[in-house]
Design an enzyme around this catalytic site. Structure first.
Site, PDB file in Angstrom:
ATOM      1  CD  GLU A 313     -11.293  -6.915  -5.211  1.00 28.38           C
ATOM      2  OE1 GLU A 313     -11.774  -7.358  -6.117  1.00 28.38           O
ATOM      3  OE2 GLU A 313     -10.609  -5.708  -5.218  1.00 28.38           O
ATOM      4  N   PRO A 314     -10.905  -7.099   0.927  1.00 30.87           N
ATOM      5  CG  PRO A 314     -11.553  -7.912   2.812  1.00 30.87           C
ATOM      6  CD  PRO A 314     -11.994  -7.773   1.552  1.00 30.87           C
ATOM      7  N   GLY A 315      -7.466  -6.320   2.236  1.00 28.60           N
ATOM      8  CA  GLY A 315      -6.184  -6.902   2.219  1.00 28.60           C
ATOM      9  C   GLY A 315      -5.483  -6.353   3.607  1.00 28.60           C
ATOM     10  NE  ARG A 316      -4.278  -0.405   4.216  1.00 25.05           N
ATOM     11  CZ  ARG A 316      -3.442   0.297   3.671  1.00 25.05           C
ATOM     12  NH1 ARG A 316      -2.355   0.607   4.319  1.00 25.05           N
ATOM     13  NH2 ARG A 316      -3.234   0.709   2.192  1.00 25.05           N
ATOM     14  CE1 TYR A 361       1.726   4.461   1.749  1.00 28.56           C
ATOM     15  CE2 TYR A 361       2.263   3.913  -0.628  1.00 28.56           C
ATOM     16  CZ  TYR A 361       1.933   3.627   0.555  1.00 28.56           C
ATOM     17  OH  TYR A 361       1.808   2.124   0.634  1.00 28.56           O
ATOM     18  CB  CYS A 388      23.164   5.931   0.678  1.00 31.75           C
ATOM     19  SG  CYS A 388      24.648   5.083   1.735  1.00 31.75           S
ATOM     20  CD  GLU A 389      18.018   7.403  -1.411  1.00 29.14           C
ATOM     21  OE1 GLU A 389      17.311   8.501  -1.358  1.00 29.14           O
ATOM     22  OE2 GLU A 389      18.393   6.890  -2.247  1.00 29.14           O
TER      23      GLU A 389
END
Length: 479
Positions: A313-316, A361, A388-389
């Protein structure tokens, strides 16, 4: 607000040329024209900005299709060596739209979804339900019913509660449904904790010691057909070591379960990494496929059992490298960190609303000027967003030409996966559009949100008008 990022990071080496496009990070066809303007799919980035505005997700259709073909060929070839078959699912959570579904299914891939919304998009795009796999750790009764009604090829059971929910549904609908059981192999993938999904203390699947009981229960239910085990060890993984160790543990369970009946499929998930920065060295998909399949075959041989058909199941690995995000620089300011370190803070018109991964992350990205080249000395920069972070960082540490200035167009590569999927409306910022490129042509495949869209969802407002839109906003340039 989130805490400010650490001022001291592992800084990348300063490049010889801050205009260079690192091979393996950018789409294959990315280059610069005679004026130094970045070209994607043969189209100048400045032309894309002028037509569609910024921020802008750009996706190279030919690149997506090429990665889909390459993955399918790699796993089929590796499986054929062991006299087995392989199916490759596109993991829709990486990026899903009706157009992408059509691209990957045209190239022979099945589709993996994990919510009712993803299932709806896949079906609306014309995906064959029998070639859809349905994941998720908390699938609702309504989602499970819909999946059974449309005839999805398989449902991956994630818990005892879900098992019993599905048992009641197939009995009520007088249906038969193929299922897999997701197991945690206990292999701790070498990736960020939030991306490791097969260690024991997390939300997905059954522990290895509990899986046999779950399979036994499934085999008692007339409407459920157990077809195999599923294990996914994590995401953005380089090398085959983790996959090999996981395969050994899962094949051991597979062999034990064969006493109760045939098990035609073993699904080993995905998680294959891509390059986000020049120093990344992802394992070629052919090497991954050969190594993982060989590991399964060796474990089967030791136990004297046939190699099952395999699923991945590759996605990236399919869409990640195909995507580039374009931003316009708004402000630039030097910040003295200490007596030895000064960095440029380069603020762009997007941020954690269109790429949440660095904030979630600590994901690393690279960036380049897209509207020009420069012979200015490389300067250490941190590309930050408009939110605003303090943790609103797009690229934590990069070297850009020291003369980077307001109005410059900036491009961030390898944003095809998990950027649009995780996009949000923080600070009421509308989400960017997605533009697909092919054959020198650009077209919108997901339109830009507008302020009117945001206001339309506010139940406290009776109506919206053009007067609500901020004058001069980049969304107004979207076509």
């Amino acid at each position: 607000m989130s805490a400010a990022p650490s001022s001291r990071v592992d800084l990348p080496p300063a490049p010889v040329d801050a205009n260079d496009l690192a091979a393996g990070v950018w789409p294959t066809g990315a280059d610069r024209d005679e004026h130094g303007v970045l070209r994607l799919g043969g189209i100048d980035a400045t032309a894309l900005r002028d037509r569609f505005g910024t921020p802008l997700y750009v996706l190279d259709e030919d690149e997506v299709r090429a990665h889909a073909r390459r993955a399918l060929e790699a796993f089929r070839a590796a499986a054929a060596v062991q006299r087995a078959q392989a199916r490759v699912y596109y993991a829709g959570k990486a990026f899903l739209s009706s157009e992408v579904v059509r691209w990957v299914t045209d190239e022979g891939l099945a589709v993996d979804v994990c919510t009712g919304g993803e299932l709806a998009v896949a079906l609306a795009a014309g995906a064959d339900p029998s070639r859809i796999g349905f994941h998720g750790n908390n699938k609702s009764v309504a989602e499970l019913e819909r999946a059974v009604e449309v005839g999805v090829g398989s449902i991956v059971i994630d818990s005892w509660i879900e098992l019993e929910r599905l048992a009641a549904i197939v009995e009520r609908l007088d249906a038969t449904q193929a299922v897999l059981v997701r197991v945690n192999s206990g292999v701790h993938a070498e990736t960020h904790d939030f991306l490791a999904t097969a260690h024991e203390d997390q939300k997905f699947g059954f522990a290895l010691e509990d899986a046999a009981a779950a399979v036994a229960r499934i085999r008692e239910i007339d409407g459920l057909h157990f077809v195999g085990l599923h294990c996914h060890i994590g995401s953005q993984i380089f090398g085959t070591a983790g996959f090999r160790e996981s395969a050994a543990r899962v094949v051991e369970l597979h062999a034990e379960l064969l006493a109760g009946g045939d098990i035609p499929v073993l699904n080993l998930g995905g998680g294959f990494g891509i390059a986000y920065v020049a120093s990344d060295d992802p394992t070629p998909i052919e090497e991954l496929a050969a190594g993982i399949v060989e590991a399964v075959a060796q474990e089967c041989d030791v136990r004297g059992i046939p190699v099952p058909n395999l699923a991945f199941e590759p996605g990236r690995a399919i869409v990640g490298r195909a995507g580039v995000t374009l931003y316009e620089v708004g402000t630039v300011k030097p910040v003295t960190v200490d007596e030895t370190l000064t960095r440029l803070y380069v603020s762009v018109d997007g941020g954690m609303s269109d790429n949440a991964r660095p904030a979630l992350y600590g994901a690393q990205y690279s960036a380049r000027l897209a509207s020009r080249v420069s012979d200015a000395e490389p300067a250490l920069a941190r590309v930050v967003g408009r939110h605003c972070e303090a943790g609103d960082i797009v690229v934590d540490a990069e070297y850009l030409p020291a003369d980077v200035a307001p109005g410059d167009l900036l491009a961030v590569p390898a944003t095809g996966a998990y950027c649009f999927s995780l996009s949000n409306n923080y600070n009421h910022v509308p989400r960017p559009p997605v533009v697909a490129l092919r054959g020198g042509e650009a077209r919108v495949i997901v339109r830009r949100e507008t302020v009117d869209d945001l206001l339309a969802r506010d139940a406290g407002l009776a109506a919206t008008t053009e007067g609500n839109r901020m004058p001069g906003s980049s969304e107004g340039r979207s076509k």
